[in-house]
Design an enzyme around this catalytic site. Structure first.
Site, PDB file in Angstrom:
ATOM      1  N   HIS A 125      -4.751   6.308   3.692  1.00 23.34           N
ATOM      2  CA  HIS A 125      -5.141   5.267   2.745  1.00 23.34           C
ATOM      3  C   HIS A 125      -4.816   3.865   3.243  1.00 23.34           C
ATOM      4  O   HIS A 125      -5.665   2.965   3.209  1.00 23.34           O
ATOM      5  CB  HIS A 125      -4.441   5.516   1.420  1.00 23.34           C
ATOM      6  CG  HIS A 125      -4.849   4.587   0.328  1.00 23.34           C
ATOM      7  ND1 HIS A 125      -4.148   3.457   0.008  1.00 23.34           N
ATOM      8  CD2 HIS A 125      -5.898   4.627  -0.519  1.00 23.34           C
ATOM      9  CE1 HIS A 125      -4.729   2.842  -1.002  1.00 23.34           C
ATOM     10  NE2 HIS A 125      -5.794   3.532  -1.344  1.00 23.34           N
ATOM     11  N   SER A 137      -9.590   1.483  -4.846  1.00 24.17           N
ATOM     12  CA  SER A 137      -8.724   1.110  -3.722  1.00 24.17           C
ATOM     13  C   SER A 137      -9.537   0.618  -2.537  1.00 24.17           C
ATOM     14  O   SER A 137      -9.034  -0.145  -1.713  1.00 24.17           O
ATOM     15  CB  SER A 137      -7.864   2.302  -3.278  1.00 24.17           C
ATOM     16  OG  SER A 137      -6.790   2.478  -4.146  1.00 24.17           O
ATOM     17  N   ASP A 143       0.820  -1.197   0.000  1.00 23.24           N
ATOM     18  CA  ASP A 143       0.000   0.000   0.000  1.00 23.24           C
ATOM     19  C   ASP A 143       0.859   1.254   0.000  1.00 23.24           C
ATOM     20  O   ASP A 143       2.066   1.211   0.169  1.00 23.24           O
ATOM     21  CB  ASP A 143      -0.943   0.002   1.211  1.00 23.24           C
ATOM     22  CG  ASP A 143      -2.256   0.693   0.915  1.00 23.24           C
ATOM     23  OD1 ASP A 143      -2.235   1.917   0.725  1.00 23.24           O
ATOM     24  OD2 ASP A 143      -3.273   0.012   0.856  1.00 23.24           O
TER      25      ASP A 143
END
Length: 801
Positions: free
Chosen positions: A254, A582, A176
């Site tokens: 994220h 995502s 990631d």
């Protein structure tokens, strides 16, 4: 770039809507980060590009990746010495391998990354055992309801979640962008047993990240990879200047968000200021997590090829079962054997080791041929909506109430004069994106505006301008879509369609004193909210190999509530709504973990097949699924692959279309790649058949014929994973002019017959070139429904007179 806190990424289709809670730590650096705008530029999907500005330290020396294919022995120390010795043969007398070496790739494959001149790289490429040498390149950055919506309620004893013991024993690795925030409750390890004994990974310490304390029985590993970026940049990465951490700690949100979606623990009473209230958890709350941070916030966010390859290499050796990857190459893409594409190469080695690799489809929709991560060994995920909405009443001065969509979490209504930026017909219209903080006529009023396109950054800037000018709210009229956002905390930004916006404009023009009242948003679940493929989700067909259907599957990726870092101690709750492929990808990764826990001997291809052939192609109510666009249309395989993921059915697929490394090699032969090109991915020398295999015979759970010129016959093989003695009948769905026949049309399985092959003949009566026609081939035994999507395009040759 970001107009305000909780902003929206420009040119991405990614959305941040959310609040964050009290700071987990109280260092001065953390507080400066809390006060900094949440620059979420490295979040959504990484897009591959070259950053010439990085080569600043030494114009003669750059980072090159030396790829040597499958490792020839298992002594990693000997392999490292071999890499140093090879590098020493081309370096000058004043240079040493130790100073020039960046990484040694020793586990999933053999090779290294090192700083050298172009001439040295060319010399190295000619040494025995070296397959190719390429210059280091870069990637650019691009829940409470979703699991119940997918049928994985924790209260049910018969669904996949509980049958698999919530994914116990499975390790999900996340390759990631931003790392992880380990102190959050969603990563607690309560009720988890010992860490699986096969785990070889580490919890790496770094800036504001104590590995001895950060990891537990939930987050069992965390690494960060930056040497490839630093070597290319020519100096240490400045985390203070770039508002980042030189460690696995999340600097933007994220990585924490995606990790909690895939395998987070249960956290009750979660919401974003009361919206989406419920229990947050991951798809596989019993699974373990390992974070591999590969991207950094330099120039808005970049990830070096060398770092990405090293993360794949370490994850393979660490012992992960699933890899959830939020990176993607830009269009046009490199082929799977092109040495400039680290994701196809790294994922090939991972799949060869039995690791399922799940990747984003991208956020360049709704345009066709924009899907990314198209290798057949990758499970590519599109984004869909869930059956949840946030209705927000708009009451006009004539007492007519309209329902828009927003995330207005204020406790009080907003009542004000309603205005629209009228201009002369000789002037350009004042759309939402053109609004400016200098427009003092907006002060104390609610503004109606019409959006000109889906550029989220420009639209966010216009909405922020309304607030800066003293406006009390904004009504955004745009094309019909479930994709909306609230870029400013507690500032009413309500979305309506162009049709509704036009009706509101009629009201404004009909009175001298237009008034409006905006009420706080509420949460609505279930009918009449429908499931759609998200507007931003990238679409097929694959531009790389049109005969390989992509995306493979769709999963929830719009307005997903999950955990985020506690950047700002003034806001409530460490949860946020984010949108993008995502967010869809870790949904599928979590489901893969559940399946892997239940069927430990299933190959990545078998798991992929089970997910695709059992997917939903209609609403739960029986109605069709639409794909958002301009205009919206009925969803087809290029929008959602097999359909919307259906985890409980995937746990009992009946039949699977299985594949192994040899099958993927045959695919590469069918693509026309040379033996030497394919050898770079394999352990043994490859000799493709003298007669090139057909791409149509690749044993995928789908059929795509991009150029049907004459009657075509293809073959497939299915493996029985259901009752030993089974009988399946074929059912064909096709459109007018496309004829499909299956031989045999009945498949019989016994204790001795576990796999059966069949052929499919497809013909067309069309005599003109047109678009794709869609259908399906379904095998059923009365209990199991094994559906393969079919896509066919007729091509008629054109004569030149």
């Amino acid at each position: 770039m970001i107009a305000a806190q909780f902003g929206t990424i420009i040119d991405s289709g990614f959305e941040w809507n959310g609040g964050v809670g009290d700071a987990a730590n109280d260092s001065s650096k953390d507080k400066s980060k809390m006060n900094h705008t949440l620059a979420l530029l490295l979040i959504l999907n990484m897009h591959y590009y070259v950053l010439p500005a990085l080569a600043v330290a030494d114009s003669n020396r750059n980072v090159y990746i030396v790829y040597m294919g499958k490792r020839q022995h298992h002594d990693v120390e000997l392999l490292t010495r071999t890499h140093h010795d090879m590098l020493a043969t081309v370096l000058g007398s004043e240079e040493t391998p130790k100073d020039s070496m960046v990484y040694s790739y020793r586990y999933g494959f053999s090779g290294f990354a090192a700083k050298m001149t172009k001439d040295q790289a060319q010399k190295l490429s000619k040494l025995p055992g070296v397959i190719h040498v390429t210059r280091n390149r870069f990637y650019k950055l691009q829940t409470t309801r979703s699991w119940d919506y997918l049928g994985l309620s924790s209260t049910s004893l018969s669904n996949l979640l509980n049958k698999s013991k919530m994914g116990n024993g499975v390790i999900i690795g996340l390759l990631d962008t931003a790392g992880i925030w380990p102190e959050l409750e969603v990563f607690n390890d309560g009720n988890l047993g010992p860490i699986p004994s096969r785990w070889k990974g580490v919890c790496e310490s770094g800036e504001h990240f104590d590995g001895a304390k950060a990891c537990n029985r939930k987050l069992i590993g965390a690494r960060y990879f930056v040497r490839g970026l630093e070597a290319a940049y020519g100096k240490p990465y400045n985390t203070t200047e770039n508002d980042d951490y030189m460690s696995p700690r999340d600097s933007s949100g994220h990585g924490t968000h995606t990790s909690s979606i895939a395998g987070g623990s249960f956290v009750a009473n979660a919401s974003y200021d009361g919206l989406g209230f419920g229990t947050v958890r991951g798809g596989a709350p019993g699974a373990r997590l390992a974070m591999y941070k590969v991207c950094w916030r330099l120039y808005g966010g970049v990830c070096a090829d060398a770092d990405v390859l090293k993360a794949f290499d370490e994850a393979i050796n660490d012992g992960v079962d699933v890899l959830s990857v939020s990176l993607a190459a830009d269009i046009p893409m490199y082929s799977e054997v092109d040495h400039r594409g680290s994701i196809p190469i790294g994922s090939f080695h991972a799949v060869a080791k039995g690791i399922t690799v799940v990747c984003v489809a991208g956020n360049a929709g709704p345009r066709a041929e924009t899907v990314q991560n198209t290798a057949p060994w990758i499970l590519t995920v599109a984004a869909s909506t869930v059956d949840r909405s946030f209705p927000t009443p708009i009451t006009l001065g004539n007492n007519h109430t309209i329902i828009g969509q927003a995330m207005f979490t204020g406790e009080d209504t907003v009542s004000a004069t309603l205005v629209y930026p009228e201009v002369s017909d000789l002037m350009a219209p004042r759309n939402c994106e053109s609004l400016s903080s200098d427009d003092d006529w907006m002060e104390g009023k609610v503004v109606l505006c019409f959006a000109s396109d889906y550029n989220q950054g420009l639209l966010d800037y216009g909405i922020s301008s309304v607030k800066k000018a003293g406006g009390l709210g904004v009504i955004v009229s745009r094309s019909a879509s479930n994709y909306f956002y609230s870029s400013l905390t507690n500032f009413p930004s309500v979305q309506v369609t162009y049709e509704i916006g036009t009706q509101i404009l009629y009201y404004i023009r009909s009175t001298s004193n237009p008034q409006v009242m905006l009420s706080p948003s509420r949460t609505h679940i279930g009918k009449p909210v429908s499931t759609n493929v998200a507007y931003f989700s990238s679409r097929g067909p694959s531009s790389n190999a049109p005969a390989i259907l992509k995306p493979d599957i769709a999963a929830p990726g719009v307005q997903i509530l999950a955990a985020i870092p506690t950047f700002d101690e003034t806001t409530n709750g460490a949860f946020a709504f984010l949108s993008g492929t995502s967010m869809a990808t870790p949904h599928v990764s979590g489901i893969v973990a559940l399946l892997k826990s239940l069927y430990q001997d299933w190959s990545p291809a078998a798991i992929k097949s089970a997910i695709i052939t059992t997917a939903l192609v209609s609403q739960e109510s029986g109605g069709p699924i639409f794909a958002e666009g301009e205009p919206p249309k009925l969803a087809d395989p290029f929008d959602f692959g097999g359909g919307i993921v259906n985890p409980n059915n995937a746990a009992d697929p009946g039949l699977v279309y299985d594949m192994n490394t040899e099958d993927y090699v045959q695919y590469l032969c069918a693509m026309g790649h040379s033996n030497s090109d394919i050898f770079q991915l394999t352990e043994h020398p490859i000799v493709c058949p003298s007669k090139q295999p057909s791409l149509l015979d690749v044993n995928l759970p789908s059929i795509t014929i991009p150029s049907l010129k004459k009657p075509t016959i293809l073959t497939r093989t299915v493996t029985n994973v259901g009752p030993v003695n089974s009988k399946y009948k074929a059912n064909i769905e096709s459109t007018s002019g496309i004829n499909i026949a299956v031989r045999p049309d009945t498949l019989i399985f016994t204790s001795k017959t576990k796999t059966v092959s069949f052929s499919v003949m497809i013909t067309s009566t069309h005599n003109v070139n047109a678009g794709y026609y869609f259908g399906s081939l379904t095998w059923t035994d009365g209990v199991h429904v094994v559906r393969s999507p079919i896509s066919v395009r007729t091509e008629v040759g054109e004569s030149i007179s």
